[in-house]
Structure formats: C-alpha cells, structure tokens
Write a protein that holds these residues in place. Structure first.
Motif, PDB file in Angstrom:
ATOM      1  N   PHE A  43       0.830  -1.204   0.000  1.00 53.72           N
ATOM      2  CA  PHE A  43       0.000   0.000   0.000  1.00 53.72           C
ATOM      3  C   PHE A  43       0.866   1.255   0.000  1.00 53.72           C
ATOM      4  CE2 PHE A  43      -2.858   3.242   1.687  1.00 53.72           C
ATOM      5  CZ  PHE A  43      -4.022   2.985   0.977  1.00 53.72           C
ATOM      6  N   LYS A  44       2.014   1.209   0.644  1.00 53.11           N
ATOM      7  CA  LYS A  44       2.922   2.357   0.644  1.00 53.11           C
ATOM      8  C   LYS A  44       3.451   2.609  -0.770  1.00 53.11           C
ATOM      9  CE  LYS A  44       4.437   1.022   5.277  1.00 53.11           C
ATOM     10  NZ  LYS A  44       5.567   0.513   6.089  1.00 53.11           N
ATOM     11  N   TYR A  45       3.773   1.528  -1.486  1.00 50.33           N
ATOM     12  CA  TYR A  45       4.238   1.692  -2.866  1.00 50.33           C
ATOM     13  C   TYR A  45       3.124   2.245  -3.754  1.00 50.33           C
ATOM     14  CZ  TYR A  45       8.390  -1.089  -1.670  1.00 50.33           C
ATOM     15  OH  TYR A  45       9.561  -1.548  -1.108  1.00 50.33           O
ATOM     16  N   LEU A  46       1.916   1.752  -3.575  1.00 57.85           N
ATOM     17  CA  LEU A  46       0.791   2.275  -4.343  1.00 57.85           C
ATOM     18  C   LEU A  46       0.581   3.763  -4.047  1.00 57.85           C
ATOM     19  CD1 LEU A  46      -1.761  -0.667  -3.926  1.00 57.85           C
ATOM     20  CD2 LEU A  46      -0.497  -0.058  -5.998  1.00 57.85           C
ATOM     21  N   THR A  47       0.732   4.133  -2.777  1.00 57.67           N
ATOM     22  CA  THR A  47       0.602   5.540  -2.402  1.00 57.67           C
ATOM     23  C   THR A  47       1.695   6.375  -3.048  1.00 57.67           C
ATOM     24  OG1 THR A  47      -0.397   4.921  -0.285  1.00 57.67           O
ATOM     25  CG2 THR A  47       0.547   7.127  -0.441  1.00 57.67           C
ATOM     26  N   PHE A  48       2.903   5.840  -3.095  1.00 60.41           N
ATOM     27  CA  PHE A  48       4.012   6.541  -3.747  1.00 60.41           C
ATOM     28  C   PHE A  48       3.711   6.758  -5.229  1.00 60.41           C
ATOM     29  CE2 PHE A  48       8.282   6.052  -5.879  1.00 60.41           C
ATOM     30  CZ  PHE A  48       8.723   7.337  -5.598  1.00 60.41           C
ATOM     31  N   VAL A  49       3.122   5.773  -5.869  1.00 63.77           N
ATOM     32  CA  VAL A  49       2.740   5.912  -7.282  1.00 63.77           C
ATOM     33  C   VAL A  49       1.689   7.008  -7.434  1.00 63.77           C
ATOM     34  CG1 VAL A  49       1.618   4.751  -9.226  1.00 63.77           C
ATOM     35  CG2 VAL A  49       3.357   3.545  -7.895  1.00 63.77           C
ATOM     36  N   LEU A  50       0.713   7.050  -6.531  1.00 65.29           N
ATOM     37  CA  LEU A  50      -0.307   8.107  -6.577  1.00 65.29           C
ATOM     38  C   LEU A  50       0.345   9.480  -6.433  1.00 65.29           C
ATOM     39  CD1 LEU A  50      -3.123   6.595  -4.317  1.00 65.29           C
ATOM     40  CD2 LEU A  50      -3.198   6.895  -6.798  1.00 65.29           C
ATOM     41  N   PHE A  51       1.274   9.609  -5.491  1.00 63.14           N
ATOM     42  CA  PHE A  51       1.944  10.885  -5.280  1.00 63.14           C
ATOM     43  C   PHE A  51       2.791  11.256  -6.504  1.00 63.14           C
ATOM     44  CE2 PHE A  51       2.105  10.533  -0.340  1.00 63.14           C
ATOM     45  CZ  PHE A  51       0.727  10.601  -0.309  1.00 63.14           C
ATOM     46  N   GLY A  52       3.475  10.262  -7.077  1.00 58.32           N
ATOM     47  CA  GLY A  52       4.278  10.530  -8.267  1.00 58.32           C
ATOM     48  C   GLY A  52       3.429  10.996  -9.425  1.00 58.32           C
ATOM     49  N   GLY A  53       2.251  10.383  -9.598  1.00 62.38           N
ATOM     50  CA  GLY A  53       1.338  10.816 -10.647  1.00 62.38           C
ATOM     51  C   GLY A  53       0.849  12.233 -10.410  1.00 62.38           C
ATOM     52  N   ASP A  54       0.578  12.565  -9.144  1.00 58.65           N
ATOM     53  CA  ASP A  54       0.137  13.916  -8.812  1.00 58.65           C
ATOM     54  C   ASP A  54       1.236  14.927  -9.130  1.00 58.65           C
ATOM     55  OD1 ASP A  54      -1.776  15.774  -7.573  1.00 58.65           O
ATOM     56  OD2 ASP A  54      -0.292  15.919  -5.963  1.00 58.65           O
ATOM     57  N   PHE A  55       2.484  14.565  -8.830  1.00 58.76           N
ATOM     58  CA  PHE A  55       3.600  15.459  -9.134  1.00 58.76           C
ATOM     59  C   PHE A  55       3.740  15.668 -10.644  1.00 58.76           C
ATOM     60  CE2 PHE A  55       8.223  15.798 -10.115  1.00 58.76           C
ATOM     61  CZ  PHE A  55       8.418  17.085  -9.638  1.00 58.76           C
ATOM     62  N   ALA A  56       3.640  14.572 -11.396  1.00 60.02           N
ATOM     63  CA  ALA A  56       3.789  14.678 -12.854  1.00 60.02           C
ATOM     64  C   ALA A  56       2.692  15.553 -13.454  1.00 60.02           C
ATOM     65  CB  ALA A  56       3.763  13.282 -13.482  1.00 60.02           C
ATOM     66  N   VAL A  57       1.459  15.325 -13.023  1.00 62.93           N
ATOM     67  CA  VAL A  57       0.350  16.138 -13.540  1.00 62.93           C
ATOM     68  C   VAL A  57       0.508  17.587 -13.096  1.00 62.93           C
ATOM     69  CG1 VAL A  57      -2.154  16.508 -13.416  1.00 62.93           C
ATOM     70  CG2 VAL A  57      -1.250  14.193 -13.670  1.00 62.93           C
ATOM     71  N   GLY A  58       0.935  17.779 -11.832  1.00 62.36           N
ATOM     72  CA  GLY A  58       1.129  19.135 -11.331  1.00 62.36           C
ATOM     73  C   GLY A  58       2.199  19.899 -12.072  1.00 62.36           C
ATOM     74  N   ARG A  59       3.263  19.212 -12.480  1.00 67.18           N
ATOM     75  CA  ARG A  59       4.310  19.878 -13.265  1.00 67.18           C
ATOM     76  C   ARG A  59       3.768  20.323 -14.621  1.00 67.18           C
ATOM     77  NH1 ARG A  59       9.762  19.570 -12.357  1.00 67.18           N
ATOM     78  NH2 ARG A  59       9.734  21.119 -14.024  1.00 67.18           N
ATOM     79  N   VAL A  60       2.985  19.453 -15.248  1.00 66.41           N
ATOM     80  CA  VAL A  60       2.428  19.780 -16.566  1.00 66.41           C
ATOM     81  C   VAL A  60       1.475  20.971 -16.466  1.00 66.41           C
ATOM     82  CG1 VAL A  60       0.945  18.947 -18.426  1.00 66.41           C
ATOM     83  CG2 VAL A  60       2.711  17.448 -17.466  1.00 66.41           C
ATOM     84  N   LEU A  61       0.667  20.983 -15.398  1.00 67.21           N
ATOM     85  CA  LEU A  61      -0.333  22.042 -15.236  1.00 67.21           C
ATOM     86  C   LEU A  61       0.231  23.304 -14.589  1.00 67.21           C
ATOM     87  CD1 LEU A  61      -3.415  19.938 -14.067  1.00 67.21           C
ATOM     88  CD2 LEU A  61      -2.858  20.733 -16.370  1.00 67.21           C
ATOM     89  N   GLY A  62       1.493  23.258 -14.190  1.00 63.00           N
ATOM     90  CA  GLY A  62       2.116  24.427 -13.595  1.00 63.00           C
ATOM     91  C   GLY A  62       1.836  24.620 -12.114  1.00 63.00           C
TER      92      GLY A  62
END
Length: 553
Positions: free
Chosen positions: A62-81
């Motif tokens: 579950f910690k790894y899955l959470t890390f993936v969720l956070f990584g996806g949020d970071f990637a989307v956040g970078r694209v959206l500024g």
C-alpha cells in the motif's frame, strides 16, 4: 441493458456515493484518521530513491501504491504548472498534505466499490452486493486512506478465485488465486490466512465431468497456488527478504500487540467482536442472518462452504484470540456475512418474488443503511478540531504556548513552531516513522503567513510523544493557555481531576467548540482514536471531541 446489469450498476453507484460523500473530512488535520499521515510520510520518503520502508508494521504494497499516486500527482502538477519542482512539491506536502491524503482516500473508496461489485460473482449475487454497499463499517472505512479496504477487496477476490479453482481445477486459476492472495497479504499480514481456502480449493478441485482430480494433480494445484501467494507477497513487500531482520522484528511486535491489547481493555476479541463490533458494523438483523446462513451452508453444501467461508471463520478465531480488538479488524469478515445473507435472499426471491424480496432486504439492512447515512452526515459536517484551530489562529498571537489536556489525536490542527517541531523530530531520531528527509529547523517548510504555536500535551501512559508534560509540571507552572477535550473515548479524552480543577480555579473559558451535548449517549470503538461514534449518531452535530480553551487569569 439487462435488468440484472442495470441493478448491479445501480448498486455500484449507490456504493460509490456512500463512500465518496465527505471524503475530505477533517483535512488537513493530521489525526483526522490515525495512520494516514504515517503512511503518507513513508511513501513520500521513497522519492529519495531508497525503496526500503525500514518499517514493517504494515507490509509495503500500500505504501508503494501511495508513492505511485503521489508521483502521478507530481507529474500532472508539473504539466499544469502547479509545482515548479521537487521542493515546491514537498513544500505543498509539508504545509498541508490535504490533496495527498485525499488521493489515498479516493483510492480506498474506489477499492471499496470494486469490492461491492465483486460480490455479484459470489453466491448471493446482487443481494450480497447490495448488503455490502450499505454496510456501515465498510462504508465508513472506505473513507480512510489506509490499508484495510484494499486488503479486504483483494481478500474477497482471492476467495472467489479459490471457488473457481475448486470448480474448474485449472492451473492458471490456481496461480491467479495465489497471486491475489499474496498481494492481499502484502497489504496487511492477516490475509496470510488465505492459505486455508487455497489449499481447500486445490484438494477438492474438480476436472471435466465434475470428477475429483488425482492426488498428484491436486498437489500441483496447491503448490502452484501457494508458490504464487509467496511470490505475490514478495512482489509487494520485497524487503521482507532484503531486510529480513527488521521485518521479523516488526512482525513480532505486531503479533505481540494483537495479544496484549491497545490502551482500553475490551476483553478477548472473540466476545467483543461478536457482541459489539459486528452488530454495529452491519446491524443485528443483517449480521444474524449472514452468520446463520454461513452456518447452514456447511450442511447444504459442505464442499463449497469449506472454500467460500473457511477464511472468515479461521480469521475470526485467529484475530479474536487477542485483546486488541479494533472494529476495523472485522472488515474482512463483513463481505462473507453479506454473501451468506445474499444467498438466503436468493431463496426468498424464489419464494416471495422480486418485489417482496427487495422490501425484506431493505428492512433487514435498514439499521446499517441508517448508520451509513448518519456517518456521511458527520463526515460532511466538519470537525471541532478544525474549527478550534481556525479560531486559535485568528485570535492567539504567534508562538503562544498551549497545553492540550487529552490525547494528541484530539488536539486542533495548528502549525507547530520550529522548536516544537524540532523537539518531535529529535524525539523520533532513528525511528522508521520519522520524516527523515525533512529539515524541521528550516523556515522554508513552514507557512510564514500562518501563526505558529508550541503545542504540548499531558503525558499519557503508552503514548510516545516528545512534547508531553506531567500533571505535576502543569500544576506547578500553569501554562498561559489550557485546552481540555471531552469525548466518549475514555482513554484518549481522560483528563486528570487536578487539571480540571485547575481550569476552573486559575483560568477563564474563552472559547469552545462542541460536537455533542452529551458524549455518553453514543457508542465508540474505544481502542481507536477516531472521534466518530459507531452508534448514537443523533446526539452529534459534527465530528471531533468537545474542546474548551481556557486563558490563565
């Protein structure tokens, strides 16, 4: 769309609606749901490149899955500024991790809804799905960004695959069932008891023409299922091998904790869960019907029942032996009680017709439906700890000292000042749950525009927290501000009489935030620091303890 398909879609939508209502409850309060922030911090630490969690009180999937969720949020956040870089991302996490924990909660809500849909493939079909959709404990805990609901859904899937293994006797099904069971165990250790239905399914598996397979073939199926289970576990928790010493140490601690109890003695889990947890989790009618149906299934079709219901029975016996008896420990049992009740309503449907069966099902489930709706009402209504925190920030100068009489879980959400945060950081030095990648003495991690406070707590036996004071210290040197919590949680909200007397003689009440006029009218899970009742909702207008803030005269 066929009538059964339309019914399933309706049930799934109902389940999802109940599980997302008020999903942002309490945020950004750190202890709105205990353990969420611990998992979030450990997941964020993986961003340093070290995938060893260094803590195995939970397995790591579950910690790894959470890390993936956070990584996806970071990637989307970078694209959206939204984020200019990693430091900006971390600053958002440390300042108020609301969006991060909301992602974790959304994942749990989806997994809980998937679990509801899965039951349509079990005996009891749509009836079982409906009962799980409205089961209070399942609805409540699907709001939490922790391991339980994900494990429950994976466990249910593994058992249903074991039933298919028994029916078809196929090697691919054995591997699939074992793999899902391993992933469930890699989410929470107690799913390891899935070995029982896996072995039972393999040894009673049928081949073509419903013939029992040879002992050699059945042995191969069992070996394949168990090997896949071990593989699934190590896939999600690889450092159980790579850091075996820490894994064994933490696993032993968890086993000891289960046996010893958690702050409040509620007796053995066997009796507590039977008379308190499950009646509150589902309501007496649904609980009694499901348990009775499971018992009768062993007389009606022993072979199927042995695979379908062996896990919840063995699990209940194993988990109930100890004195740690959180309500959430019964979550893996709830879907199977719903399957049992659903199978009963399949027969009712044949005897009384669809309309009559639907009316009866709603009546049986009505106590649980009411609790689920009331829980969502409180999730949506706000929290006294949020309200008190907002009042303090608007009215108290920065860097004031506040002593909270009660548990740290009942304190309002406040930004701690640098000395306070540093004290906590140093107190956790070397511990796996410490935010080791954080620089607590650097102002860049704080919101300069928001007041900061030195928040201290009265010492409670068994609670490890650096910012604590003894009662004698408070009596000898009364702080400028004293906050007292009151709730139905006996241990967490217990305050020494001397401190209560101090508040009336040396202080004046300046502000209060109340959740209820009478906390004693409600039932709580006494071992869990979660400030929502499990029954008696009507007395509450919102979540949280009653909080009263006093100023020294």
């Amino acid at each position: 769309m066929s009538r059964p398909s339309l019914a399933l879609v309706s049930i799934v939508l109902l389940a999802l609606a109940l599980r997302v209502a008020g999903l942002d409850f309490g945020l950004p309060l750190a202890e709105a749901r205990p353990d969420e922030q611990t998992i979030a911090f450990q997941a964020m630490k993986f961003g340093r490149g070290d995938l060893n969690p260094h803590s195995f009180n939970y397995p790591s999937l579950f910690k790894y899955l959470t890390f993936v969720l956070f990584g996806g949020d970071f990637a989307v956040g970078r694209v959206l500024g939204r984020f200019s870089g990693q430091e900006d991302f971390l600053r958002a996490f440390f300042a108020a991790d609301s969006e991060f924990r909301l992602l974790m909660r959304a994942f749990s809500a989806v997994m809980g809804t998937v679990g509801v849909a899965l039951l349509a493939r079990a005996p009891g079909k749509l009836w079982g799905s409906f009962f799980l959709a409205v089961s209070f404990l399942h609805v409540r805990d699907s709001h939490f960004g922790v391991t339980d609901i994900t494990m429950v859904t994976l466990t249910t899937g593994a058992v249903l695959l074991a039933v298919e293994l028994q029916r078809a006797g196929a090697l691919r099904v054995a591997v699939s069932a074992g793999l899902v069971a391993g992933l469930a165990t890699s989410t929470k250790y107690n799913a390891a008891l899935l070995v029982v239905p896996l072995v039972a399914a393999a040894w009673s598996a049928q081949g073509a023409a419903s013939l029992i397979l040879s002992s050699g073939t059945r042995g191969k199926l069992a070996t394949a299922a168990l090997t896949a289970m071990v593989g699934g576990f190590l896939l999600g928790t690889p450092y159980a091998l790579l850091d075996a010493g820490q894994f064994v140490s933490d696993f032993r601690y968890e086993m000891g904790h289960l046996a010893e109890g958690h702050y409040v003695d509620v007796g053995r889990g066997w009796m507590h869960h039977a008379t308190a947890t499950l009646p509150d989790a589902m309501g007496w009618p649904l609980y009694f019907l499901g348990a009775s149906a499971i018992l009768m299934s062993f007389f009606a079709n022993f072979r199927l029942a042995l695979v379908l219901f062996s896990f919840p029975l063995v699990y209940y016996v194993a988990i109930g032996r100890g004195h740690t008896a959180f309500y959430r420990y019964m979550l893996p049992v709830v879907p199977f009680l719903c399957i049992g009740a659903g199978a009963f309503f399949d027969a009712v449907n044949l005897r009384f017709g669809r309309v009559g069966a639907i009316i009866m099902a709603i009546l049986v489930a009505s106590p649980s439906i009411w609790r689920s709706v009331e829980a969502d009402r409180l999730f949506l209504a706000g929290d006294t700890r949020q309200a008190m925190g907002e009042w303090i920030e608007a009215n108290l100068p920065t860097n004031e000292v506040i002593v909270h009489a009660g548990a740290y879980t009942g304190a309002p959400m406040l930004q701690r000042n640098v000395p306070n945060q540093t004290r906590e950081f140093e107190g956790k030095a070397g511990r796996a749950d410490a935010g080791g990648f954080r620089k607590p003495d650097e102002m860049k991690w704080y919101r300069a525009e928001t007041p900061m406070y030195d928040v201290l707590f009265l010492r409670k036996e068994g609670i490890d927290f650096a910012s604590q004071l003894d009662v004698a210290e408070v009596l000898a040197n009364p702080p400028p501000w004293l906050e007292i919590e009151v709730s139905g949680l006996r241990f967490y909200s217990e305050v020494a009489p001397e401190v209560q007397a101090l508040a009336t003689t040396r202080y004046e009440l300046v502000h209060e935030e109340l959740a209820t006029a009478d906390p004693s009218r409600a039932t709580f899970d006494q071992q869990d620091a979660f400030y929502m009742p499990t029954d008696g909702f009507g007395a509450f207008t919102r979540m949280g303890p009653n909080l009263r803030l006093y100023r020294r005269r």
